[in-house]
Scaffold this motif. Sequence first.
Motif, PDB file in Angstrom:
ATOM      1  N   LEU A  33       8.585  12.553  35.985  1.00  0.00           N
ATOM      2  CA  LEU A  33       7.520  11.980  36.802  1.00  0.00           C
ATOM      3  C   LEU A  33       6.550  13.047  37.322  1.00  0.00           C
ATOM      4  O   LEU A  33       5.343  12.816  37.362  1.00  0.00           O
ATOM      5  N   ALA A  34       7.057  14.220  37.668  1.00  0.00           N
ATOM      6  CA  ALA A  34       6.154  15.291  38.133  1.00  0.00           C
ATOM      7  C   ALA A  34       5.178  15.676  37.032  1.00  0.00           C
ATOM      8  O   ALA A  34       3.985  15.833  37.278  1.00  0.00           O
ATOM      9  N   SER A  35       5.669  15.802  35.826  1.00  0.00           N
ATOM     10  CA  SER A  35       4.815  16.144  34.694  1.00  0.00           C
ATOM     11  C   SER A  35       3.810  15.030  34.412  1.00  0.00           C
ATOM     12  O   SER A  35       2.626  15.292  34.171  1.00  0.00           O
ATOM     13  N   GLU A  36       4.267  13.798  34.453  1.00  0.00           N
ATOM     14  CA  GLU A  36       3.381  12.662  34.203  1.00  0.00           C
ATOM     15  C   GLU A  36       2.261  12.608  35.242  1.00  0.00           C
ATOM     16  O   GLU A  36       1.098  12.379  34.906  1.00  0.00           O
ATOM     17  N   MET A  37       2.613  12.830  36.512  1.00  0.00           N
ATOM     18  CA  MET A  37       1.612  12.795  37.576  1.00  0.00           C
ATOM     19  C   MET A  37       0.609  13.939  37.422  1.00  0.00           C
ATOM     20  O   MET A  37      -0.590  13.760  37.650  1.00  0.00           O
ATOM     21  N   MET A  38       1.094  15.112  37.012  1.00  0.00           N
ATOM     22  CA  MET A  38       0.186  16.238  36.811  1.00  0.00           C
ATOM     23  C   MET A  38      -0.785  15.921  35.677  1.00  0.00           C
ATOM     24  O   MET A  38      -1.979  16.189  35.773  1.00  0.00           O
ATOM     25  N   ALA A  58      -3.812  18.624  28.238  1.00  0.00           N
ATOM     26  CA  ALA A  58      -3.102  18.460  29.509  1.00  0.00           C
ATOM     27  C   ALA A  58      -1.765  19.187  29.518  1.00  0.00           C
ATOM     28  O   ALA A  58      -1.423  19.843  30.504  1.00  0.00           O
ATOM     29  N   ALA A  59      -0.994  19.104  28.448  1.00  0.00           N
ATOM     30  CA  ALA A  59       0.311  19.770  28.408  1.00  0.00           C
ATOM     31  C   ALA A  59       0.145  21.285  28.482  1.00  0.00           C
ATOM     32  O   ALA A  59       0.910  21.980  29.164  1.00  0.00           O
ATOM     33  N   SER A  60      -0.878  21.809  27.806  1.00  0.00           N
ATOM     34  CA  SER A  60      -1.143  23.244  27.845  1.00  0.00           C
ATOM     35  C   SER A  60      -1.578  23.678  29.250  1.00  0.00           C
ATOM     36  O   SER A  60      -1.136  24.714  29.750  1.00  0.00           O
ATOM     37  N   LEU A  61      -2.427  22.876  29.890  1.00  0.00           N
ATOM     38  CA  LEU A  61      -2.850  23.172  31.260  1.00  0.00           C
ATOM     39  C   LEU A  61      -1.658  23.166  32.205  1.00  0.00           C
ATOM     40  O   LEU A  61      -1.543  24.032  33.077  1.00  0.00           O
ATOM     41  N   GLU A  62      -0.775  22.204  32.021  1.00  0.00           N
ATOM     42  CA  GLU A  62       0.418  22.123  32.868  1.00  0.00           C
ATOM     43  C   GLU A  62       1.279  23.370  32.693  1.00  0.00           C
ATOM     44  O   GLU A  62       1.768  23.945  33.669  1.00  0.00           O
ATOM     45  N   ALA A  63       1.460  23.822  31.458  1.00  0.00           N
ATOM     46  CA  ALA A  63       2.251  25.029  31.196  1.00  0.00           C
ATOM     47  C   ALA A  63       1.591  26.256  31.826  1.00  0.00           C
ATOM     48  O   ALA A  63       2.265  27.110  32.413  1.00  0.00           O
ATOM     49  N   ASP A  64       0.270  26.340  31.717  1.00  0.00           N
ATOM     50  CA  ASP A  64      -0.454  27.469  32.309  1.00  0.00           C
ATOM     51  C   ASP A  64      -0.313  27.483  33.829  1.00  0.00           C
ATOM     52  O   ASP A  64      -0.111  28.540  34.434  1.00  0.00           O
ATOM     53  N   ILE A  65      -0.410  26.327  34.442  1.00  0.00           N
ATOM     54  CA  ILE A  65      -0.260  26.248  35.901  1.00  0.00           C
ATOM     55  C   ILE A  65       1.163  26.605  36.297  1.00  0.00           C
ATOM     56  O   ILE A  65       1.388  27.286  37.294  1.00  0.00           O
ATOM     57  N   GLY A  66       2.136  26.182  35.503  1.00  0.00           N
ATOM     58  CA  GLY A  66       3.526  26.562  35.766  1.00  0.00           C
ATOM     59  C   GLY A  66       3.713  28.066  35.710  1.00  0.00           C
ATOM     60  O   GLY A  66       4.410  28.654  36.552  1.00  0.00           O
ATOM     61  N   GLU A  67       3.085  28.711  34.741  1.00  0.00           N
ATOM     62  CA  GLU A  67       3.173  30.168  34.634  1.00  0.00           C
ATOM     63  C   GLU A  67       2.498  30.839  35.819  1.00  0.00           C
ATOM     64  O   GLU A  67       3.020  31.807  36.382  1.00  0.00           O
ATOM     65  N   LEU A  68       1.333  30.334  36.230  1.00  0.00           N
ATOM     66  CA  LEU A  68       0.662  30.887  37.410  1.00  0.00           C
ATOM     67  C   LEU A  68       1.530  30.731  38.659  1.00  0.00           C
ATOM     68  O   LEU A  68       1.590  31.637  39.499  1.00  0.00           O
TER      69      LEU A  68
END
Length: 86
Positions: A33-38, A58-68
């Motif tokens: 759900l956290a990933s879906e909401m992001m 979106a999945a790539s952006l989510e991974a980049d934000i996770g790394e940040l």
Amino acid sequence: GVLTKIGTPARPAIVAAIDARLRRWQPGTIVDLASEMMQIAFDVAGAAILGVDVGAEAASLEADIGELDRMAQALQSPRLDPGAYV
């Protein structure tokens, strides 16, 4: 519902992003759900603010934000390894 009361120019983008995401979910499937909401947030921001469809990114952006986020946490760590992000 709450979405019928939103009087914002972003409303169509919000409704479209939620509808698209809900259509992907299958009964009985467990979703992150956290990933879906992001990803919904990226879809809405892309459409409402930038006027673009970020769906494929979106999945790539989510991974980049996770790394940040991991980098920011490492910088706050008392046992910081200065070479970890060089």
